[in-house]
Design a protein around this motif. Structure first.
Motif, PDB file in Angstrom:
ATOM      1  N   LEU A   1       0.855  -1.176   0.000  1.00 38.20           N
ATOM      2  CA  LEU A   1       0.000   0.000   0.000  1.00 38.20           C
ATOM      3  C   LEU A   1       0.890   1.224   0.000  1.00 38.20           C
ATOM      4  O   LEU A   1       1.780   1.377   0.847  1.00 38.20           O
ATOM      5  CB  LEU A   1      -0.912   0.000   1.237  1.00 38.20           C
ATOM      6  CG  LEU A   1      -1.865   1.171   1.361  1.00 38.20           C
ATOM      7  CD1 LEU A   1      -2.876   1.143   0.201  1.00 38.20           C
ATOM      8  CD2 LEU A   1      -2.596   1.136   2.710  1.00 38.20           C
ATOM      9  N   CYS A   2       0.634   2.124  -0.942  1.00 41.62           N
ATOM     10  CA  CYS A   2       1.435   3.333  -1.084  1.00 41.62           C
ATOM     11  C   CYS A   2       0.527   4.548  -1.104  1.00 41.62           C
ATOM     12  O   CYS A   2      -0.599   4.490  -1.630  1.00 41.62           O
ATOM     13  CB  CYS A   2       2.258   3.305  -2.358  1.00 41.62           C
ATOM     14  SG  CYS A   2       3.429   1.926  -2.456  1.00 41.62           S
ATOM     15  N   ALA A   3       1.035   5.655  -0.533  1.00 36.92           N
ATOM     16  CA  ALA A   3       0.357   6.949  -0.615  1.00 36.92           C
ATOM     17  C   ALA A   3       1.227   7.835  -1.484  1.00 36.92           C
ATOM     18  O   ALA A   3       2.235   8.389  -1.015  1.00 36.92           O
ATOM     19  CB  ALA A   3       0.161   7.546   0.759  1.00 36.92           C
ATOM     20  N   GLY A   4       0.882   7.934  -2.734  1.00 30.56           N
ATOM     21  CA  GLY A   4       1.754   8.627  -3.676  1.00 30.56           C
ATOM     22  C   GLY A   4       3.016   7.833  -3.837  1.00 30.56           C
ATOM     23  O   GLY A   4       3.003   6.643  -4.165  1.00 30.56           O
ATOM     24  N   ASP A   5       4.155   8.498  -3.552  1.00 32.28           N
ATOM     25  CA  ASP A   5       5.430   7.786  -3.635  1.00 32.28           C
ATOM     26  C   ASP A   5       5.853   7.204  -2.291  1.00 32.28           C
ATOM     27  O   ASP A   5       6.905   6.566  -2.186  1.00 32.28           O
ATOM     28  CB  ASP A   5       6.529   8.748  -4.122  1.00 32.28           C
ATOM     29  CG  ASP A   5       6.278   9.195  -5.562  1.00 32.28           C
ATOM     30  OD1 ASP A   5       5.618   8.414  -6.300  1.00 32.28           O
ATOM     31  OD2 ASP A   5       6.722  10.291  -5.931  1.00 32.28           O
TER      32      ASP A   5
ATOM     33  N   GLU B   1       4.201  -1.453 -12.743  1.00 31.29           N
ATOM     34  CA  GLU B   1       3.609  -0.224 -13.241  1.00 31.29           C
ATOM     35  C   GLU B   1       2.645   0.375 -12.218  1.00 31.29           C
ATOM     36  O   GLU B   1       1.971  -0.360 -11.482  1.00 31.29           O
ATOM     37  CB  GLU B   1       2.868  -0.489 -14.551  1.00 31.29           C
ATOM     38  CG  GLU B   1       3.778  -0.969 -15.670  1.00 31.29           C
ATOM     39  CD  GLU B   1       2.999  -1.261 -16.933  1.00 31.29           C
ATOM     40  OE1 GLU B   1       1.752  -1.153 -16.898  1.00 31.29           O
ATOM     41  OE2 GLU B   1       3.632  -1.603 -17.950  1.00 31.29           O
ATOM     42  N   THR B   2       2.548   1.692 -12.219  1.00 28.52           N
ATOM     43  CA  THR B   2       1.627   2.390 -11.328  1.00 28.52           C
ATOM     44  C   THR B   2       0.256   2.455 -11.975  1.00 28.52           C
ATOM     45  O   THR B   2       0.152   2.843 -13.146  1.00 28.52           O
ATOM     46  CB  THR B   2       2.126   3.822 -11.058  1.00 28.52           C
ATOM     47  OG1 THR B   2       3.440   3.765 -10.486  1.00 28.52           O
ATOM     48  CG2 THR B   2       1.174   4.562 -10.111  1.00 28.52           C
ATOM     49  N   PRO B   3      -0.818   2.052 -11.266  1.00 29.68           N
ATOM     50  CA  PRO B   3      -2.161   2.123 -11.857  1.00 29.68           C
ATOM     51  C   PRO B   3      -2.518   3.558 -12.222  1.00 29.68           C
ATOM     52  O   PRO B   3      -2.177   4.500 -11.512  1.00 29.68           O
ATOM     53  CB  PRO B   3      -3.062   1.587 -10.755  1.00 29.68           C
ATOM     54  CG  PRO B   3      -2.166   0.792  -9.872  1.00 29.68           C
ATOM     55  CD  PRO B   3      -0.837   1.460  -9.908  1.00 29.68           C
TER      56      PRO B   3
ATOM     57  N   GLY C   1      -3.456  -4.223  -9.362  1.00 30.16           N
ATOM     58  CA  GLY C   1      -3.098  -2.871  -8.940  1.00 30.16           C
ATOM     59  C   GLY C   1      -4.281  -1.952  -9.107  1.00 30.16           C
ATOM     60  O   GLY C   1      -4.994  -2.024 -10.122  1.00 30.16           O
ATOM     61  N   ALA C   2      -4.535  -1.085  -8.106  1.00 32.01           N
ATOM     62  CA  ALA C   2      -5.671  -0.167  -8.169  1.00 32.01           C
ATOM     63  C   ALA C   2      -5.300   1.135  -7.467  1.00 32.01           C
ATOM     64  O   ALA C   2      -4.406   1.181  -6.609  1.00 32.01           O
ATOM     65  CB  ALA C   2      -6.889  -0.807  -7.523  1.00 32.01           C
ATOM     66  N   VAL C   3      -5.979   2.197  -7.826  1.00 30.75           N
ATOM     67  CA  VAL C   3      -5.728   3.513  -7.258  1.00 30.75           C
ATOM     68  C   VAL C   3      -7.035   4.061  -6.673  1.00 30.75           C
ATOM     69  O   VAL C   3      -8.097   3.853  -7.251  1.00 30.75           O
ATOM     70  CB  VAL C   3      -5.151   4.479  -8.334  1.00 30.75           C
ATOM     71  CG1 VAL C   3      -6.116   4.620  -9.498  1.00 30.75           C
ATOM     72  CG2 VAL C   3      -4.859   5.845  -7.723  1.00 30.75           C
TER      73      VAL C   3
ATOM     74  N   VAL D   1      -5.051  12.668  -0.213  1.00 34.87           N
ATOM     75  CA  VAL D   1      -4.020  11.696  -0.561  1.00 34.87           C
ATOM     76  C   VAL D   1      -4.561  10.705  -1.603  1.00 34.87           C
ATOM     77  O   VAL D   1      -5.766  10.467  -1.686  1.00 34.87           O
ATOM     78  CB  VAL D   1      -3.553  10.932   0.689  1.00 34.87           C
ATOM     79  CG1 VAL D   1      -4.670  10.094   1.267  1.00 34.87           C
ATOM     80  CG2 VAL D   1      -2.314  10.089   0.385  1.00 34.87           C
ATOM     81  N   THR D   2      -3.643  10.173  -2.424  1.00 38.19           N
ATOM     82  CA  THR D   2      -3.976   9.118  -3.411  1.00 38.19           C
ATOM     83  C   THR D   2      -3.295   7.831  -2.979  1.00 38.19           C
ATOM     84  O   THR D   2      -2.070   7.802  -2.807  1.00 38.19           O
ATOM     85  CB  THR D   2      -3.517   9.496  -4.820  1.00 38.19           C
ATOM     86  OG1 THR D   2      -4.179  10.704  -5.204  1.00 38.19           O
ATOM     87  CG2 THR D   2      -3.850   8.394  -5.811  1.00 38.19           C
ATOM     88  N   LEU D   3      -4.100   6.810  -2.768  1.00 35.53           N
ATOM     89  CA  LEU D   3      -3.569   5.534  -2.305  1.00 35.53           C
ATOM     90  C   LEU D   3      -3.463   4.538  -3.466  1.00 35.53           C
ATOM     91  O   LEU D   3      -4.341   4.477  -4.332  1.00 35.53           O
ATOM     92  CB  LEU D   3      -4.488   4.942  -1.226  1.00 35.53           C
ATOM     93  CG  LEU D   3      -4.619   5.753   0.061  1.00 35.53           C
ATOM     94  CD1 LEU D   3      -5.585   5.056   1.013  1.00 35.53           C
ATOM     95  CD2 LEU D   3      -3.257   5.953   0.732  1.00 35.53           C
ATOM     96  N   PHE D   4      -2.387   3.753  -3.467  1.00 37.00           N
ATOM     97  CA  PHE D   4      -2.167   2.687  -4.472  1.00 37.00           C
ATOM     98  C   PHE D   4      -2.072   1.346  -3.732  1.00 37.00           C
ATOM     99  O   PHE D   4      -1.268   1.214  -2.806  1.00 37.00           O
ATOM    100  CB  PHE D   4      -0.866   2.922  -5.240  1.00 37.00           C
ATOM    101  CG  PHE D   4      -0.880   4.203  -6.028  1.00 37.00           C
ATOM    102  CD1 PHE D   4      -1.413   4.239  -7.309  1.00 37.00           C
ATOM    103  CD2 PHE D   4      -0.345   5.376  -5.486  1.00 37.00           C
ATOM    104  CE1 PHE D   4      -1.414   5.421  -8.035  1.00 37.00           C
ATOM    105  CE2 PHE D   4      -0.348   6.548  -6.214  1.00 37.00           C
ATOM    106  CZ  PHE D   4      -0.885   6.582  -7.489  1.00 37.00           C
ATOM    107  N   LEU D   5      -2.891   0.431  -4.150  1.00 36.65           N
ATOM    108  CA  LEU D   5      -2.932  -0.890  -3.513  1.00 36.65           C
ATOM    109  C   LEU D   5      -2.502  -1.953  -4.525  1.00 36.65           C
ATOM    110  O   LEU D   5      -3.041  -2.036  -5.641  1.00 36.65           O
ATOM    111  CB  LEU D   5      -4.342  -1.221  -3.016  1.00 36.65           C
ATOM    112  CG  LEU D   5      -4.519  -2.611  -2.404  1.00 36.65           C
ATOM    113  CD1 LEU D   5      -3.661  -2.748  -1.140  1.00 36.65           C
ATOM    114  CD2 LEU D   5      -5.987  -2.876  -2.089  1.00 36.65           C
TER     115      LEU D   5
END
Length: 470
Positions: A88-92, A110-112, A135-137, A143-147
């Motif tokens: 799980l990421c918040a941006g970078d 790759e980043t969604p 991968g989903a955003v 904030v933008t979260l990436f899972l």
């Protein structure tokens, strides 16, 4: 290449094509369906994680990274079998990842780019496992979260590999069994053809009695039956040709023998006349011998000419009354034969019915049969004629009271130059052509001639003429 091998190769080719295509399609479809189910499972778990995060985040909008880590660890502990790794990421900024995430996620992950879930399958190198990566955003106010999730799908690839290995082993066994069964089946099917070939070679080598054993009622059995019928007819034809050649050889030999005696006499007496040493009485006697032998040769040539004419000249049949013709024949010969003590008699139906016959040939037939009956009687006797008129022709039976016919001679009576008693026949002026001529006359009228001895003595000659009715 033999037919059995061609059939075997065709069966193997068909089996390989159908079994290969069918098995490959079955394994591929099974693998594709399993992979789709894994994707659906990954999407379900991804949605569950997002839902959990949204619920928690809604209750505590100021959740710090430590709180997110705790929530993620709780989800991981509760659903450890659902995925292999989480990130799980918040941006970078990395908020959370499992300890094995670096082994599961590739460096070039790759980043969604959208709110939709994306899929990627990794692995496949030697010793590596297979993963389906999602991968989903999710974009919020601040904030933008990436899972990212990784699901281990090595099992379905290993299962596909095992299926392929099992399929190849089964395919090999099937090919081996099909080859054996196809060869045995084709050998059983083509065995009659081999017997046909063997019989054909036997017939070609001169064994005309060779036949094929029929073991089925199919097309090959029908061909075998036709082959046997052909071979049987060929055997009969060859046998008849051999008999014909033998008859011709006997004919030529007998003709040469018949010509030798009179020609020797003619040359001998002519030489005596040329010498000029004979008295007038001797000259007259020599001329008489020359005349008698000349008449003998004339008779022989006439008989041969009659045979030739009957065999090659298509004489027309005319409508005549057989009863009237036989009555006239008997009346003419009765005085002549009476001087030798032979009585002629006729039994016939009433005159008036006509049949299709050749009169001159029938007269010759009756003369020869009567003459042969006369030669069989030494001290007189009787000759009886029985005329019957069936619908398709007429039947003439000539019965004599002579000495009969030797059993061994019955089968040869109609052969040219054949004599039952050679010495007696020459004394009586016969050549052995009379019954041969009768046989040709009967054939000309599409009939038959039969000879039989009578128990009380004498013989019967039964002639059936089937020229028909006008």
């Amino acid at each position: 290449m033999k037919v059995r091998l061609k059939i075997t190769l065709c069966m193997l080719s068909i089996l390989s094509l159908l079994f290969g295509i069918g098995g490959s399609l079955l394994i591929s479809e099974s693998f594709r369906d399993t992979l789709e189910r894994e994707k659906d499972t990954a999407v379900s778990f991804y949605r569950m994680v997002w839902s959990s995060l949204k619920v928690v985040n809604g209750l505590d909008p100021y959740l710090n990274p430590e709180g997110i880590t705790g929530i993620m660890e709780q989800l991981l502990e509760q659903n450890r079998s659902a995925w292999a790794a989480l990130r799980l990421c918040a941006g970078d900024e990395l908020l959370f990842e499992t300890s094995n995430a670096r082994d599961c996620f590739p460096p070039d992950l790759e980043t969604p780019q959208t709110d939709r879930c994306s899929f990627r399958i990794t692995g496949g190198k030697e010793g590596e496992r297979y993963f389906i990566l999602t991968g989903a955003v999710e974009t919020g106010e601040d904030v933008t979260l990436f899972l990212y999730t990784a699901h281990d799908i090595s099992g379905i690839y290993y299962a596909r590999n095992r299926q392929q290995e099992t399929y190849l082993r089964v395919f090999g066994v099937m090919i081996f069994l099909c080859a054996g069964l196809s060869y045995l089946t084709s050998r059983a099917l083509t065995a009659p053809l081999g017997r046909l070939s063997t019989a054909s070679r036997a017939i070609a080598s001169g064994d005309y009695s060779s036949r094929v054993r029929i073991t089925s009622n199919d097309e090959i059995g029908a061909v075998s039956a036709d082959f046997n019928a052909m071979a049987e007819q060929m055997e009969k034809t060859v046998l008849e040709l051999r008999r014909s050649v033998e008859r011709q050889e006997r004919f030529v030999g007998s003709f040469a023998h018949e010509m030798k005696t009179p020609m020797t006499s003619l040359i001998g007496y002519a030489e005596l006349l040329r010498s000029g040493t004979l008295t007038m009485e001797e000259q007259t006697e020599a001329a008489g011998y020359i005349y008698s032998e000349g008449k003998r040769l004339e008779s022989l040539s006439r008989k041969l000419l009659e045979l030739l004419v009957i065999q090659q000249s298509p004489l027309p049949l005319v409508s005549i009354d057989p009863v009237g013709m036989l009555e006239e024949f008997v009346e003419r010969l009765r005085p002549v034969y009476a001087r030798e003590g032979i009585v002629l008699s006729l039994t016939a139906p009433a005159a008036g019915e006509t049949r299709l016959l050749e009169p001159d040939l029938i007269w010759t037939l009756l003369l020869n049969l009567t003459d042969n009956a006369r030669k069989a009687m030494e001290q007189g006797g009787s000759i009886r004629y029985l005329l019957e008129l069936p619908e398709d022709g007429c039947r003439i039976t000539v019965t004599d009271t002579g000495r009969g016919i030797p059993p061994e001679a019955l089968a040869h009576l109609t052969e040219a130059f054949y004599r039952v008693d050679k010495a007696r026949s020459r004394e009586q002026g016969g050549f052995g052509l009379g019954l041969a001529l009768c046989q040709e006359i009967v054939k000309f009228h599409h009939g038959t001639i039969r000879f039989a001895n009578r128990p009380e003595g004498g013989a019967d000659v039964i002639v059936e003429l089937k020229g028909g009715c006008p």
